[in-house]
Each structure stands twice: as structure tokens, then as C-alpha cells.
Motif scaffolding. Structure first.
Motif, PDB file in Angstrom:
ATOM      1  N   ALA A  76       0.822  -1.215   0.000  1.00 57.35           N
ATOM      2  CA  ALA A  76       0.000   0.000   0.000  1.00 57.35           C
ATOM      3  C   ALA A  76       0.856   1.266   0.000  1.00 57.35           C
ATOM      4  O   ALA A  76       0.444   2.293  -0.543  1.00 57.35           O
ATOM      5  CB  ALA A  76      -0.926   0.003   1.210  1.00 57.35           C
ATOM      6  N   LYS A  77       2.038   1.169   0.606  1.00 56.90           N
ATOM      7  CA  LYS A  77       2.911   2.349   0.655  1.00 56.90           C
ATOM      8  C   LYS A  77       3.313   2.784  -0.744  1.00 56.90           C
ATOM      9  O   LYS A  77       3.301   3.968  -1.068  1.00 56.90           O
ATOM     10  CB  LYS A  77       4.179   2.036   1.456  1.00 56.90           C
ATOM     11  CG  LYS A  77       4.028   2.381   2.911  1.00 56.90           C
ATOM     12  CD  LYS A  77       5.347   2.289   3.630  1.00 56.90           C
ATOM     13  CE  LYS A  77       5.066   2.355   5.121  1.00 56.90           C
ATOM     14  NZ  LYS A  77       6.215   2.026   5.934  1.00 56.90           N
ATOM     15  N   LYS A  78       3.691   1.796  -1.557  1.00 57.25           N
ATOM     16  CA  LYS A  78       4.104   2.119  -2.928  1.00 57.25           C
ATOM     17  C   LYS A  78       2.946   2.726  -3.710  1.00 57.25           C
ATOM     18  O   LYS A  78       3.128   3.674  -4.475  1.00 57.25           O
ATOM     19  CB  LYS A  78       4.629   0.869  -3.635  1.00 57.25           C
ATOM     20  CG  LYS A  78       6.000   0.467  -3.141  1.00 57.25           C
ATOM     21  CD  LYS A  78       6.552  -0.714  -3.909  1.00 57.25           C
ATOM     22  CE  LYS A  78       7.875  -1.155  -3.276  1.00 57.25           C
ATOM     23  NZ  LYS A  78       8.191  -2.554  -3.566  1.00 57.25           N
ATOM     24  N   VAL A  79       1.779   2.154  -3.512  1.00 58.64           N
ATOM     25  CA  VAL A  79       0.603   2.660  -4.232  1.00 58.64           C
ATOM     26  C   VAL A  79       0.291   4.086  -3.776  1.00 58.64           C
ATOM     27  O   VAL A  79       0.043   4.975  -4.593  1.00 58.64           O
ATOM     28  CB  VAL A  79      -0.610   1.725  -4.010  1.00 58.64           C
ATOM     29  CG1 VAL A  79      -1.838   2.261  -4.728  1.00 58.64           C
ATOM     30  CG2 VAL A  79      -0.300   0.309  -4.486  1.00 58.64           C
ATOM     31  N   ALA A  80       0.353   4.315  -2.463  1.00 61.07           N
ATOM     32  CA  ALA A  80       0.042   5.645  -1.921  1.00 61.07           C
ATOM     33  C   ALA A  80       1.033   6.694  -2.435  1.00 61.07           C
ATOM     34  O   ALA A  80       0.645   7.824  -2.754  1.00 61.07           O
ATOM     35  CB  ALA A  80       0.047   5.602  -0.398  1.00 61.07           C
ATOM     36  N   GLN A  81       2.296   6.291  -2.513  1.00 61.15           N
ATOM     37  CA  GLN A  81       3.310   7.229  -3.016  1.00 61.15           C
ATOM     38  C   GLN A  81       3.018   7.632  -4.452  1.00 61.15           C
ATOM     39  O   GLN A  81       3.166   8.792  -4.831  1.00 61.15           O
ATOM     40  CB  GLN A  81       4.713   6.603  -2.924  1.00 61.15           C
ATOM     41  CG  GLN A  81       5.312   6.709  -1.527  1.00 61.15           C
ATOM     42  CD  GLN A  81       6.486   5.755  -1.310  1.00 61.15           C
ATOM     43  OE1 GLN A  81       6.934   5.086  -2.243  1.00 61.15           O
ATOM     44  NE2 GLN A  81       6.967   5.690  -0.080  1.00 61.15           N
ATOM     45  N   LYS A  82       2.603   6.659  -5.256  1.00 59.95           N
ATOM     46  CA  LYS A  82       2.273   6.957  -6.649  1.00 59.95           C
ATOM     47  C   LYS A  82       1.056   7.868  -6.738  1.00 59.95           C
ATOM     48  O   LYS A  82       1.042   8.832  -7.502  1.00 59.95           O
ATOM     49  CB  LYS A  82       2.018   5.663  -7.431  1.00 59.95           C
ATOM     50  CG  LYS A  82       3.257   4.804  -7.590  1.00 59.95           C
ATOM     51  CD  LYS A  82       3.118   3.875  -8.760  1.00 59.95           C
ATOM     52  CE  LYS A  82       4.309   4.036  -9.671  1.00 59.95           C
ATOM     53  NZ  LYS A  82       4.173   3.478 -10.976  1.00 59.95           N
ATOM     54  N   ASP A  87       0.731   9.708 -10.238  1.00 59.44           N
ATOM     55  CA  ASP A  87       1.372   8.781 -11.176  1.00 59.44           C
ATOM     56  C   ASP A  87       0.607   7.458 -11.128  1.00 59.44           C
ATOM     57  O   ASP A  87       0.695   6.713 -10.163  1.00 59.44           O
ATOM     58  CB  ASP A  87       2.840   8.573 -10.761  1.00 59.44           C
ATOM     59  CG  ASP A  87       3.536   7.497 -11.588  1.00 59.44           C
ATOM     60  OD1 ASP A  87       2.931   7.027 -12.594  1.00 59.44           O
ATOM     61  OD2 ASP A  87       4.671   7.130 -11.249  1.00 59.44           O
ATOM     62  N   TYR A  88      -0.159   7.185 -12.172  1.00 54.43           N
ATOM     63  CA  TYR A  88      -1.010   5.989 -12.172  1.00 54.43           C
ATOM     64  C   TYR A  88      -0.491   4.921 -13.134  1.00 54.43           C
ATOM     65  O   TYR A  88      -1.228   4.051 -13.580  1.00 54.43           O
ATOM     66  CB  TYR A  88      -2.456   6.368 -12.536  1.00 54.43           C
ATOM     67  CG  TYR A  88      -2.988   7.519 -11.704  1.00 54.43           C
ATOM     68  CD1 TYR A  88      -2.690   7.610 -10.344  1.00 54.43           C
ATOM     69  CD2 TYR A  88      -3.780   8.520 -12.274  1.00 54.43           C
ATOM     70  CE1 TYR A  88      -3.168   8.669  -9.572  1.00 54.43           C
ATOM     71  CE2 TYR A  88      -4.260   9.578 -11.512  1.00 54.43           C
ATOM     72  CZ  TYR A  88      -3.948   9.645 -10.162  1.00 54.43           C
ATOM     73  OH  TYR A  88      -4.418  10.696  -9.407  1.00 54.43           O
ATOM     74  N   SER A  89       0.797   5.020 -13.464  1.00 57.91           N
ATOM     75  CA  SER A  89       1.405   4.011 -14.332  1.00 57.91           C
ATOM     76  C   SER A  89       1.818   2.812 -13.485  1.00 57.91           C
ATOM     77  O   SER A  89       1.959   2.915 -12.263  1.00 57.91           O
ATOM     78  CB  SER A  89       2.641   4.591 -15.015  1.00 57.91           C
ATOM     79  OG  SER A  89       3.641   4.852 -14.035  1.00 57.91           O
ATOM     80  N   ASN A  90       1.999   1.660 -14.139  1.00 51.34           N
ATOM     81  CA  ASN A  90       2.417   0.460 -13.401  1.00 51.34           C
ATOM     82  C   ASN A  90       3.184  -0.483 -14.320  1.00 51.34           C
ATOM     83  O   ASN A  90       2.879  -1.675 -14.384  1.00 51.34           O
ATOM     84  CB  ASN A  90       1.192  -0.224 -12.786  1.00 51.34           C
ATOM     85  CG  ASN A  90       1.588  -1.300 -11.793  1.00 51.34           C
ATOM     86  OD1 ASN A  90       2.521  -1.126 -11.022  1.00 51.34           O
ATOM     87  ND2 ASN A  90       0.884  -2.427 -11.823  1.00 51.34           N
ATOM     88  N   ASP A  91       4.159   0.048 -15.030  1.00 50.05           N
ATOM     89  CA  ASP A  91       5.005  -0.734 -15.940  1.00 50.05           C
ATOM     90  C   ASP A  91       4.194  -1.557 -16.945  1.00 50.05           C
ATOM     91  O   ASP A  91       4.538  -2.707 -17.232  1.00 50.05           O
ATOM     92  CB  ASP A  91       5.931  -1.674 -15.153  1.00 50.05           C
ATOM     93  CG  ASP A  91       6.842  -0.894 -14.215  1.00 50.05           C
ATOM     94  OD1 ASP A  91       7.250   0.217 -14.604  1.00 50.05           O
ATOM     95  OD2 ASP A  91       7.116  -1.383 -13.109  1.00 50.05           O
ATOM     96  N   GLY A  92       3.127  -1.009 -17.404  1.00 47.53           N
ATOM     97  CA  GLY A  92       2.322  -1.693 -18.421  1.00 47.53           C
ATOM     98  C   GLY A  92       1.380  -2.757 -17.874  1.00 47.53           C
ATOM     99  O   GLY A  92       0.641  -3.385 -18.631  1.00 47.53           O
ATOM    100  N   ILE A 227      -4.033   5.851   2.686  1.00 47.52           N
ATOM    101  CA  ILE A 227      -4.235   5.805   1.228  1.00 47.52           C
ATOM    102  C   ILE A 227      -5.623   6.323   0.854  1.00 47.52           C
ATOM    103  O   ILE A 227      -6.616   5.954   1.487  1.00 47.52           O
ATOM    104  CB  ILE A 227      -3.972   4.388   0.661  1.00 47.52           C
ATOM    105  CG1 ILE A 227      -4.002   4.408  -0.861  1.00 47.52           C
ATOM    106  CG2 ILE A 227      -4.927   3.337   1.229  1.00 47.52           C
ATOM    107  CD1 ILE A 227      -3.266   3.254  -1.507  1.00 47.52           C
ATOM    108  N   ASP A 228      -5.662   7.193  -0.138  1.00 44.95           N
ATOM    109  CA  ASP A 228      -6.933   7.698  -0.659  1.00 44.95           C
ATOM    110  C   ASP A 228      -7.361   6.850  -1.860  1.00 44.95           C
ATOM    111  O   ASP A 228      -7.309   5.636  -1.786  1.00 44.95           O
ATOM    112  CB  ASP A 228      -6.807   9.177  -1.009  1.00 44.95           C
ATOM    113  CG  ASP A 228      -6.908  10.079   0.220  1.00 44.95           C
ATOM    114  OD1 ASP A 228      -7.206   9.573   1.313  1.00 44.95           O
ATOM    115  OD2 ASP A 228      -6.682  11.291   0.081  1.00 44.95           O
TER     116      ASP A 228
END
Ligand SMILES: [Zn+2]
Length: 295
Positions: A76-82, A87-92, A227-228
Motif C-alpha cells: 500500500a505504501k508504494k501505491v500511496a506514493q504513486k 502517477d497511475y502508471s504500473n510498468d504496463g 491511502i486515498d
């Protein structure tokens, strides 16, 4: 099932078997293989192994989800940081996190669980303690169901009382901490002391309030994350919408994003969200998204 045996067990087994192997290179596990020991010895080993198992179970910590649920988690931390950087990308790789706030309700939560099961997808539930306590034993059983089915459980605070948490729109960190800790205790009382969660969601969303620095510090110190969301079906804002309108809104706000955190609610009065859910899930399946949970 092979189980790592502790020193006490090994010593006991060796004592019974009378095998002197100290310094020998034969692995203990091989010596202790059930096929190599006689029945009466086996009983002692089993009792010991059983005790070990109990000890191990005591120290298993369920952070946000159960064993099965771990297969579906995302940090969740990584998602929250994005999200914080838009930044809503995720390496495709397309990924969606279905999130349900303010539960549980005796009316809509069972239906949400049924639909998630039917579609074989997992979600994250941001639970509100006061709603759980108002729902009594039934609501508590529903949380256990959420957990047992491999969904993730996160903390949305106890009271959901905006005026108390953010008087004059400014965070009251002491009130906030007390409220979230009270909810964490309630979750533990239902799911067991081994349960904890790192993930919270601020009532009204982190993005809505001022003076949040003390919360940042608190989360950092406690290895937690707020996280929102970056998409929503809008079942809690604007005029009341029917299932089709909710579905359209969800799709409109998710479109073009590889990483989608979808805000929905499974509390009382959200029957249209239940009706919209199959179509919302279908959209993400048809568009090649993986369904994951936040821990
Ligand atoms: Zn809420």
C-alpha cells in the motif's frame, strides 16, 4: 508435513532413539523422518510437534490479510506514493484495488462478499468501528468472513466523526490517534491479537484536510500508510445515483489508468453499489486488470 524441529525435540528424539549423531553430518530432519522411528517414539514426537505447531501459530502475524490473501496483496505504501504524485502508471501492468469504506453493514456487506466470490476477486475493506459495534455479532461475523475469504482489512477509524477528527477542517492528531487505535483494538478483538493492519484511510480522505503533518509523522513512526483513491463510483457524493450511473462514474474515473484505487461503500443505504458491482468488476476484467488488495 515436514516441520522444522527445535533443539528440544531433536534432543528428546535422540534420547529415545539412542542414536549418537553429535558431530555427524546426517541432517536431523532425516533422522527424525517418521518412517525411521517406531510407533511409541512417534507419539512423543507428535506431541512435541503439536506443541511446536501451537507455538508457531501464536507468532504468525496477519498483517492486513490471512495466509490465502497474501497471494493478492500489493504494498500500500508504494501505491500511496504513486497516488500522491498523480502517477497511475504500473510498468504496463493493469491493476485495480476495489475498496469498500464504512462497513460493515448487515444489508450490503453479505451481498458484496457474495459477488466478489462469484467473480473470484479480492478487495480491501476500510472498516468503521462504530458501524461494526452497531451491527453486533452479525457485523463481527461479517468481518471474520471478509478476513477468512482472503480480502484485506484496513482501518477507517472508529467514529467517522469529521468534526471531532478535523475541527475547523484542521487535524486533531490526538483525537485521530485515539479514534484509530480504538478501531484497531476492536478489529483485534474480533480477528485475534495476531491481526494488525498498516493501512488506514482518513474519513473524508487525506486530501480533504489541513494540518496533516503530525499524521505523516505518526504514520512514519509506526510504519503505517494512509491511502486515498484515484477513482470512485461516487456512491457517497452528489445526488443519489442508480446502479448504471454508478457504473458509468466508476469507469469514467478509472479509464486510462494502469493503477486504479476504486472508492466504494458497503455501508447502509448503498444497495445501488451492490447492484453496480458486477458490471464494474466486468469492466476491469474485460480490460485486462488484475484485482489486488492493499496491505
Ligand atoms: Zn468513510
Amino acid at each position: 508435513m515436514k516441520r522444522k524441529l527445535n533443539f528440544k525435540t531433536v534432543a528428546l528424539a535422540l534420547g529415545i532413539s539412542g542414536i549418537v549423531v553429535w558431530g555427524a553430518s546426517i541432517p536431523f530432519t532425516k533422522i527424525l523422518n517418521k518412517n525411521h522411528i517406531k510407533n511409541d517414539e512417534n507419539i512423543s514426537i507428535s506431541a512435541e510437534a503439536e506443541e511446536n505447531k501451537k507455538e508457531e501459530e501464536k507468532i504468525v502475524n496477519y498483517v492486513g490479510t490471512n495466509e490465502e490473501g497474501k497471494k493478492y496483496t500489493y504494498d500500500a505504501k508504494k501505491v500511496a506514493q504513486k497516488l500522491a504524485k498523480y502517477d497511475y502508471s504500473n510498468d504496463g501492468k493493469k491493476v485495480v484495488f476495489l475498496t469498500f469504506d464504512d462497513g460493515t453493514s448487515k444489508t450490503n456487506t453479505p451481498e458484496v462478499l457474495r459477488i466478489l466470490d462469484e467473480n473470484n476477486v479480492k478487495a480491501t475493506f476500510f472498516l468503521t468501528g462504530s458501524n461494526i459495534e452497531n451491527g453486533g455479532e452479525t457485523a463481527k461475523e461479517l468481518i471474520k468472513e471478509e478476513f477468512n475469504r482472503g480480502h484485506a482489512i484496513a482501518n477507517h477509524g472508529y467514529s467517522h466523526d469529521i468534526k471531532k477528527l478535523y475541527p475547523g477542517r484542521y487535524l486533531d492528531i490526538d483525537a485521530f490517534k485515539a479514534d484509530f487505535e480504538k478501531n484497531e483494538e476492536l478489529l483485534k478483538s474480533v480477528l485475534g491479537e495476531n491481526f494488525s493492519t498498516k493501512v488506514i484511510r482518513c474519513p473524508g480522505g487525506y486530501m480533504s484536510w489541513k494540518g496533516m503533518e503530525p499524521l505523516d509523522k505518526y504514520l512514519e513512526e509506526n510504519d503505517m500508510v494512509s491511502i486515498d483513491w484515484n477513482a470512485l463510483n461516487a456512491d457517497a457524493e452528489g445526488p443519489k445515483k442508480n446502479a448504471q450511473e454508478l457504473t458509468d462514474y466508476a469507469i469514467k474515473t478509472a479509464e486510462g489508468k494502469e493503477m486504479v484505487v476504486m472508492l466504494m461503500h458497503d455501508t447502509y443505504g448503498k444497495e445501488e453499489t451492490v447492484k453496480a458491482l458486477p458490471a464494474i468488476i466486468k469492466y476491469f476484467k474485460d480490460n485486462g486488470y488484475e484485482f489486488r488488495t492493499l496491505v
